[in-house]
Design an enzyme around this catalytic site. Structure first.
Site, mmCIF file in Angstrom:
data_model
loop_
_atom_site.group_PDB
_atom_site.id
_atom_site.type_symbol
_atom_site.label_atom_id
_atom_site.label_comp_id
_atom_site.label_asym_id
_atom_site.label_seq_id
_atom_site.Cartn_x
_atom_site.Cartn_y
_atom_site.Cartn_z
ATOM 1 N N CYS A 1 0.796 -1.235 0.000
ATOM 2 C CA CYS A 1 0.000 0.000 0.000
ATOM 3 C C CYS A 1 0.824 1.280 0.000
ATOM 4 C CB CYS A 1 -0.961 -0.026 1.170
ATOM 5 S SG CYS A 1 -1.941 -1.540 1.159
ATOM 6 N N HIS B 1 -2.374 8.380 6.147
ATOM 7 C CA HIS B 1 -2.699 7.093 5.521
ATOM 8 C C HIS B 1 -4.117 6.715 5.960
ATOM 9 C CE1 HIS B 1 -2.005 3.370 3.518
ATOM 10 N NE2 HIS B 1 -2.054 2.636 4.613
ATOM 11 N N HIS C 1 -9.652 2.509 0.143
ATOM 12 C CA HIS C 1 -8.189 2.345 0.145
ATOM 13 C C HIS C 1 -7.791 1.696 -1.170
ATOM 14 C CE1 HIS C 1 -4.173 1.677 1.055
ATOM 15 N NE2 HIS C 1 -4.244 0.766 2.013
#
Lengths: 353, 399
Positions: B161, B294, B329
């Site tokens: 990620c 994040h 996400h």
């Protein structure tokens, strides 16, 4: 002025076993479509509980990286950079079988967790307790060279003094079967070597090759890593331009090439690129190695290991000669060239130190 | 010696909240999220989870891009081409051939969408086999490079990620070192059964819309997206009198070295990455006006990231928000779309809302900005963290 960068440690696992002094004297040429790694015992290096869960790629990566660090007497590098063409295939396949075979039920996370492309770099960092820079490149036949370029920049531009860099790719049965169907891997019943290859596809294998790079020259230094360049696409006729541009930016004493290491793999369609390349240099030894390691996306890392070893020993093992030209003087500069399917070209220049 | 400046001269994006930069900005300013039920393919979890899905099929995207429908393009590639072409147009770039232009793309799923569809059928149906070699991560980057006419340095980064942050970082370093004049950097990831089930087994998918930095947060929503930036050297900008959207002033990557998937409780990796980025930008922590965190909405991430913020900024944490409530996400693309949002925050002097926030986390005194806010923004810090302890921070500035 950029720092000089040295290869101070090498570790590798391939179909020929681990990186060791007699590797080339004992090496056997591969002739099967797919040859697995000749792996040592990982006991002692990896805890038994972990050993059961880890795929062969992770184990190979840990083994080869530790070998490279040990040789250079480095316990924790400042950066860990890896390349892998197909990533953690075994765990990807395992998880995918679960998803497809059981209609998305009864799945456990272990295979998914380990399927991530950066698993090898992460596991090395975890076991070493290394909080440093940690990158993974996944771009076919320049996966390793991308990592190597990053490592060179870390050392030349970004003040790192020791970097661990390597490439690893593992075999998994279903994907390799599919690559046979796609024509990349030779059929099982062919029994061809690189030099007498006539069918489509190439002999595949798996392996891991790691290097400890440093800005310090030490007693274990193999060679100096001078420079490298990557190019996505070019025609055969443009190989000469790639080489000319690359050599033009090197210092004059680096421009006299004494030997070549090429990624010839028996691919009838694309090995012509290496002929174009070799033709640019007169009467110097051309060395190959994929007849020993097989093809996989990061096999080219082994090519760099070959060049480094030859420069250090000042001797070319007989099994590596592609042509009949023998070295007449000392070996100072070696140029390494690799491509796959006419794409993802890389040139790497290494020099005696 | 000061680090050469790296300018952002173009950007392109496709996400669940829009097919262009302008559409994304409009949605961000008006609180219009793109998190919905999964519709493009069937999964056991269609009615259990929410996703940030782009509501166009592969066939529609192929048509919109005027690509040959007979060629094997994965969804990751289609989204990537869509965003990358926009970025090129926005920077007014014409000829991308030659050794001074590169592409660094990020992806985590690559061609998994077709692999999971045809995994067994490949064995019996030769007509599907052109898709076999679209599985690996490098395929999408090669296709994007081919579409844009880039033949120089092309590579792919996959560090879960944080991938796109690392692609942006590598691109900036290639420019700073003088190896390239301009580089297209970013990432692309499509939704797939593989990732949905993977995150589901980790029990970090929420059955509600995600609530980053909320005490009652239940997990993340997955999303799909692609975004690319054009990075150029100062010389390249000056030579052509280009408009600069923002500067990539600093960057840092560190490894948490704690666990393959979980983040450490004290946010060590994140703390180190933020520190490296601030140092590389040559700015004090107090210089940061806004943090695009994040903030996935998982219990673990937000706690760990919160501790990293506390350790870096003390009680004076700058304005911060997670935009994942808008987009989900988007994994390897996340840092690229959040880079676009960070630059939009600077360009429009806005802090975007952290959607669905209600309850302050009991561990911290600071809370995310929950409504859109007008504020002079000259420096944005953007965090992205991935599996394998991979922690990355980018810093964008106006000057």
């Amino acid at each position: 002025m950029s720092e000089k960068v040295y290869i101070n440690g090498i570790g590798a696992l391939s179909s020929q076993g681990q990186w060791h002094h007699d590797l080339f004297r004992e090496a056997k040429e591969l002739s099967r479509a797919v040859t697995p790694v000749n792996a040592p015992s990982y006991k002692g290096l990896i805890a038994p509980g972990m050993l059961r869960r880890m795929s062969s790629g992770v184990k190979m990566g840990i083994y080869a990286s530790q070998q490279a660090l040990d040789e250079a007497s480095i316990s924790i590098p400042e950066a860990i950079i890896t390349g892998t063409g197909l990533g953690c295939l075994i765990d990807s396949e395992k998880f995918l079988h679960g998803v497809l075979d059981n209609q998305e039920e009864f799945l456990t996370p272990t295979a998914f967790i380990q399927s991530t492309h950066n698993t090898v770099a992460a596991q090395i960092a975890l076991r070493l307790g290394c909080n440093g820079y940690n990158f993974t490149y996944v771009h076919r036949s320049v996966s390793f060279e991308s990592a190597l370029l990053d490592a060179l920049m870390q050392l030349q531009d970004d003040q790192a003094s020791t970097v661990l860099v390597g490439g690893v790719d593992e075999i998994s049965p279903h994907t390799y079967r599919l690559l046979q169907l796609a024509g990349q891997i030779k059929q099982n019943d062919r029994n061809e070597r690189v030099k007498n290859s006539e069918s489509i596809g190439v002999n595949y294998a798996e392996g891991a090759t790691f290097f400890t790079l440093s800005t310090l020259r030490t007693q274990t230094s193999y060679a100096q890593l001078v420079d490298l360049t990557l190019q996505h696409e070019l025609n055969k006729e443009e190989v000469t331009v790639l080489v000319a541009d690359f050599m033009a930016r090197q210092d004059r004493d680096h421009q006299l090439i004494d030997a070549l290491v090429v990624g010839i793999n028996g691919d009838c369609q694309y090995d012509g690129y290496y002929d174009e390349f070799s033709r640019l240099f007169d009467n110097i030894p051309v060395l190959y190695y994929k007849h020993l390691t097989g093809q996989y996306d990061t096999a080219s890392a082994f090519g760099l290991a070959v060049a480094a070893r030859v420069l250090k020993e000042q001797e070319i093992p007989e099994v590596l000669y592609w042509n009949s030209d023998r070295a007449t003087t000392g070996l100072r500069n070696i140029l390494v060239y690799n491509q796959f399917n006419g794409k993802d070209h890389s040139l790497t220049l290494v020099r005696v130190c | 010696m000061s680090k050469p400046k790296v300018a952002v001269t173009g950007m392109g994006i496709v996400s669940a909240i829009g097919l262009t930069v302008e559409e994304n900005l409009y949605a961000l300013l008006n609180g219009r999220h793109g998190v919905s039920r999964l519709e493009n393919f069937s999964s056991k979890w269609n009615s259990d989870i929410f996703v940030g899905e782009i509501k166009y099929t592969n066939e529609q995207l192929t048509g919109m891009l005027a690509l040959d429908p007979g060629k094997p393009y994965t969804r990751t590639t289609l989204l990537g081409i869509y965003a990358a072409r926009q970025a090129i147009r926005s920077a007014g770039l014409k000829d991308l051939s030659g050794s001074r232009t590169g592409l660094i793309s990020a992806t985590s799923v690559g061609g998994m969408d077709y692999t999971e569809r045809y995994f067994y059928d490949y064995l019996t149906d030769p007509s599907l086999r052109p898709y076999i070699t679209t599985h690996d991560a490098g395929d999408s980057s090669q296709q994007i490079a081919h579409d844009l006419g880039i033949n120089g340095l092309v590579t792919t980064i996959s560090t879960a990620c944080s991938s796109a942050a690392n692609a942006i970082m590598m691109g900036a370093r290639l420019i700073a070192s003088g190896r390239l004049d301009r580089v297209i950097v970013g990432g692309t990831d499509a939704l797939s059964k593989f990732t949905i089930n993977g995150f589901n087994t980790l029990m970090i998918l929420s059955d509600e819309r995600c609530r980053p930095f909320d005490n009652e947060r239940k997990g993340l929503n997955l999303g799909e997206a692609a975004a690319y930036l054009i990075l150029e050297s100062e010389e390249s900008v000056n030579a052509e009198q280009k408009e600069v959207l923002a500067y990539l002033a600093g960057y840092g990557n560190a490894n948490d070295a704690f666990h393959q998937t979980a983040s450490s409780a004290d946010g060590q990796g994140a703390y180190l990455a933020i520190g490296k980025a601030l140092k590389s930008a040559g700015v004090e922590a107090s210089f940061v006006d806004y943090i695009n965190v994040h903030g996935t909405g998982t219990v673990n991430n937000d706690l760990s990231e919160g501790h990293a913020l506390l350790r870096t900024f003390g009680e004076d944490v700058p304005l911060f928000s997670s935009t994942k409530g808008f987009t989900g996400h988007t994994l390897a693309a996340a840092a690229a779309i959040e880079a676009v949002y960070s630059i939009l925050a600077i360009r429009h002097d806005k802090v975007f809302a952290n959607l669905n926030f209600q309850h302050p986390m009991q561990e911290f005194s600071f809370v995310p900005q929950s409504t859109v806010l007008q504020r002079s923004i000259a420096c944005v810090l953007s965090n992205s963290f991935g599996f394998g302890g991979n922690c990355s921070t980018l810093i964008f500035t106006e000057q």
